[in-house]
Design an enzyme around this catalytic site. Structure first.
Site, PDB file in Angstrom:
ATOM      1  N   SER A 141       0.885  -1.120   0.027  1.00 59.70           N
ATOM      2  CA  SER A 141       0.112   0.178   0.020  1.00 59.70           C
ATOM      3  C   SER A 141       0.648   1.344  -0.144  1.00 59.70           C
ATOM      4  O   SER A 141       2.228   1.051   0.335  1.00 59.70           O
ATOM      5  CB  SER A 141      -0.866  -0.159   1.191  1.00 59.70           C
ATOM      6  OG  SER A 141      -1.603   1.234   1.622  1.00 59.70           O
ATOM      7  N   TYR A 154      -1.530  -0.661  10.564  1.00 58.98           N
ATOM      8  CA  TYR A 154      -1.885  -0.904   9.112  1.00 58.98           C
ATOM      9  C   TYR A 154      -0.637  -0.636   8.545  1.00 58.98           C
ATOM     10  O   TYR A 154       0.064  -1.560   7.737  1.00 58.98           O
ATOM     11  CB  TYR A 154      -2.903  -0.071   8.724  1.00 58.98           C
ATOM     12  CG  TYR A 154      -3.235  -0.491   7.224  1.00 58.98           C
ATOM     13  CD1 TYR A 154      -3.870  -1.691   6.856  1.00 58.98           C
ATOM     14  CD2 TYR A 154      -3.006   0.629   6.407  1.00 58.98           C
ATOM     15  CE1 TYR A 154      -3.928  -1.782   5.511  1.00 58.98           C
ATOM     16  CE2 TYR A 154      -3.295   0.448   4.999  1.00 58.98           C
ATOM     17  CZ  TYR A 154      -3.642  -0.804   4.289  1.00 58.98           C
ATOM     18  OH  TYR A 154      -4.076  -0.913   3.217  1.00 58.98           O
TER      19      TYR A 154
END
Length: 246
Positions: A141, A154
């Site tokens: 990501s 995350y």
């Protein structure tokens, strides 16, 4: 962009929606043979019907369970005799400030985003070593490059995906195996739905509504990496909506 895809056997985790489902659609359109895993079997069944696939192309699989990921890869081998590409796509994004102490969610995101990738590697690597060929695509990501308040855990998992992938890239050179990291920004998927912190969820969903780009953008990147000739190894693609600043 779609050369070298026809008849490749591709296993995708987290394939019931979003990035995984759209990548499956584009792969099937270009002649690949896909085997799809996800926790939501009803969604997998609907996707298989849409794509004209049989029941042998899907399997319920929670990537947090190594045995279930192994069963998914073994299904591909049983059906097609080989595995050419393993797309470790399954992921969750329960964003929240550390001070909220969402410890249960911390464990969940580590189990799925880090252990899930490792389980995919463990399941497919022995077959690829024997074949002396293969391709891992691991999904990181933009958060694997940037840490911001509210995305710490995350981001840590997505940084880990990049570290695992780079280490894997170096270790598998003797076996002619390729590795690709796909690092998307805001993509229109169900991922923000995994956020339980109310204010963070509201802000994230609003941002995605204004800025997210379609899941097809991810699928195009995956197909680009897969379509390269065997002597070209696309190691990472970092991409965002044009409007995304961070």
């Amino acid at each position: 962009m779609t050369e070298n895809i026809k008849d490749k056997v591709v296993v995708i985790t987290g394939a019931s929606s979003g990035l995984g489902a759209e990548t499956a659609r584009q792969l099937v359109k270009n002649g690949a043979r896909v085997v799809l895993g996800a926790r939501r079997v009803d969604r997998l069944e609907a996707l298989a019907e849409e794509l004209g696939l049989g029941k042998d192309a899907i399997l319920g699989a929670d990537v947090a369970d190594a045995a279930q990921v192994q069963a998914l890869v073994d299904k591909a081998i049983a059906s097609h005799g080989r595995i050419d590409v393993m797309i470790n796509n399954a992921g969750v994004m329960p964003l929240a400030p550390l001070e909220l102490l969402q410890i249960k969610e911390w464990h969940q995101v580590i189990d799925i985003n880090i252990k899930g990738v490792l389980h995919g590697v463990a399941a497919a690597l022995p077959y690829m070593k024997t074949q002396k060929s293969g391709h891992f695509i691991n999904v990181s990501s933009v958060a694997g490059h940037k840490v911001r308040p509210g995305n710490v855990v995350y981001a840590a998992t997505k940084h880990a995906v990049r570290a695992i992938s780079e280490g894997l890239r170096q270790e598998v050179k003797p076996y002619n195996i390729r590795t690709t990291i796909l690092s998307p920004g805001a993509i229109d998927t169900e991922l923000p739905g995994s956020i339980t912190a109310t204010e963070v969820a509201k802000a994230t969903q609003g941002y995605y509504a204004q800025n997210a780009i379609p899941a097809s953008s991810f699928a195009r990147c995956a197909l680009f990496a897969i379509s390269q000739p065997d002597d070209v190894d696309i190691n990472e693609i970092l991409f965002r909506p044009t409007r995304q600043e961070l």
